[in-house]
Design an enzyme around this catalytic site. Structure first.
Site, short mmCIF file in Angstrom:
data_model
loop_
_atom_site.label_atom_id
_atom_site.label_comp_id
_atom_site.label_asym_id
_atom_site.label_seq_id
_atom_site.Cartn_x
_atom_site.Cartn_y
_atom_site.Cartn_z
N ARG A 224 -12.62 -9.80 12.46
CA ARG A 224 -13.86 -10.54 12.63
C ARG A 224 -14.89 -9.64 13.34
O ARG A 224 -14.52 -8.85 14.22
CB ARG A 224 -13.64 -11.79 13.48
CG ARG A 224 -13.01 -12.94 12.71
CD ARG A 224 -13.97 -13.52 11.68
NE ARG A 224 -13.41 -14.68 11.00
CZ ARG A 224 -12.82 -14.66 9.80
NH1 ARG A 224 -12.70 -13.53 9.14
NH2 ARG A 224 -12.37 -15.76 9.25
N HIS A 272 -18.14 -8.69 3.93
CA HIS A 272 -17.08 -9.69 4.18
C HIS A 272 -16.46 -10.15 2.86
O HIS A 272 -16.45 -11.35 2.55
CB HIS A 272 -17.64 -10.87 4.99
CG HIS A 272 -16.57 -11.67 5.67
ND1 HIS A 272 -16.72 -12.23 6.92
CD2 HIS A 272 -15.31 -12.01 5.27
CE1 HIS A 272 -15.62 -12.89 7.24
NE2 HIS A 272 -14.74 -12.77 6.25
#
Ligand code: NDP
Ligand code: OXD
Length: 309
Positions: A224, A272
């Site tokens: 993350r 992502h």
């Protein structure tokens, strides 16, 4: 009839609908915002949860994350009695294996350096290091990391992993806990981050860690964005302490247009996309868990709220 409410990408939701219609016609499958009678909603599959889940849907029995990570949930806002279940399904695992293996191989075979050389019309071989001598280390030894390590092992890489609790995996040197972190880092030429975002892992990829890695180490970040300190990364790349970084996650996402990481010659950025749930396999995985819930069997992937993942 119980309602299963899906609140995530509506296009992918249609694939879920097809699987539910075929395998569980007795369940009323609905896609947000078509909620129907809120009192009938027993199950919610969601990426970004609505406010006040408990009050909105008083008869809810479980919440399923449509992704592997659950850091987007405010765990305190989900009533204690409701299991929160994260996504562990073959599609997301295979996607991550592809991305991580591609990235490790790219760093191992100096592809970023060759891209820079090409820009200079510079035809110059770099000596090849055998995979057996390349030490790959994965932060996290969960469902994704284990699959990634198993595949990396097939190339002969010297593989290690680090987790909170002690793990034992064939062909992987396993390190556990803060006390073994530095030893893990010191032996790692290519570091892959596959940790969940928690209070403990926020900001973890920073100067302290980078300085323990062997000089010139590569970084693959697929955890993350908030785990990575951008200023420390830029400094480590400038000083040569880190060689190249492949980043799939940043904070914020996307980065502002003028952020130095966009154009840094030693950084590859992807938006992502390392891995995504595959709607058909995800729906089947959730249906298996639904069956388990209905039969009073253990549900797979229940989040430990104390640990936060
Ligand atoms: P898991 O929950 O299966 O595994 C998490 C691993 O991290 C476990 O091995 C756990 O240790 C370890 N860990 C957690 N906190 C710590 C800590 N403080 N110190 C040491 N080890 C720790 O997660 P997954 O493998 O399924 O997914 C990992 C993450 O990957 C997700 O949370 C998500 O953030 C990210 N992800 C990114 C995607 C992308 O496209 N970029 C796609 C999917 C996921 P232990 O084994 O002891 O519990
Ligand atoms: C996930 C993700 O956690 O896509 O599933 O990042």
């Amino acid at each position: 009839m119980s309602t299963f409410l899906y609140k995530a990408d509506p296009v992918r939701g249609q694939d879920w609908r097809t699987v539910f219609a075929r395998e569980r016609p007795d369940v009323d499958f609905r896609i947000w915002p078509d909620v129907g009678d809120p009192e009938q909603v027993r199950y919610l599959a969601v990426w970004e949860p609505p406010e006040d889940i408990g009050q909105r849907f008083p008869n809810l029995q479980a919440v399923f994350s449509t992704g592997a990570g659950v850091d987007q949930f405010n765990l305190k806002a989900i009533p204690e009695h409701l299991p929160l279940v994260r996504m562990i399904e073959p599609g997301i695992v295979e996607g991550m294996v592809e991305y991580a293996v591609f990235s490790v191989l790219a760093l191992h075979r100096d592809m970023p350096a060759y891209r820079r050389q090409q820009a200079q019309a510079d035809w110059r071989p770099i000596p090849v290091q055998p995979a057996q001598e390349r030490r790959v280390g994965v932060l996290g030894l969960g469902s994704l990391a284990q699959a990634v390590l198993a595949r990396l092992g097939l190339f002969g890489f010297d593989c290690a992993g680090w987790s909170r609790s002690r793990r034992s995996l064939d062909g992987v040197t396993c390190y556990a806990g803060q006390e073994e972190l530095d030893a893990f880092l010191a032996r790692t030429d290519i570091l892959v981050c596959l940790l969940p975002l928690t209070d403990e892992t926020r900001g973890m990829l920073g100067a302290r860690m980078f300085n323990i890695l062997p000089r010139g180490a590569g970084l693959v970040h697929v955890g993350r964005g908030q785990q990575l300190n951008h200023a420390d990364l830029l400094a480590a790349l400038e000083s040569g302490q880190l060689g190249d970084a492949i980043l799939d996650v940043t904070h914020p996402e996307p980065l502002p247009a003028d952020h130095p990481l966009w154009r840094h010659p030693r950084v590859w950025l992807t938006p992502h996309i390392a891995s995504m749930t595959r709607p058909d396999t995800a729906a089947r995985t959730v249906l298996d868990n639904l069956r388990r819930l209905e039969n009073g069997e253990p549900v797979i992937g229940v989040v430990d709220r104390q640990k936060g993942y």
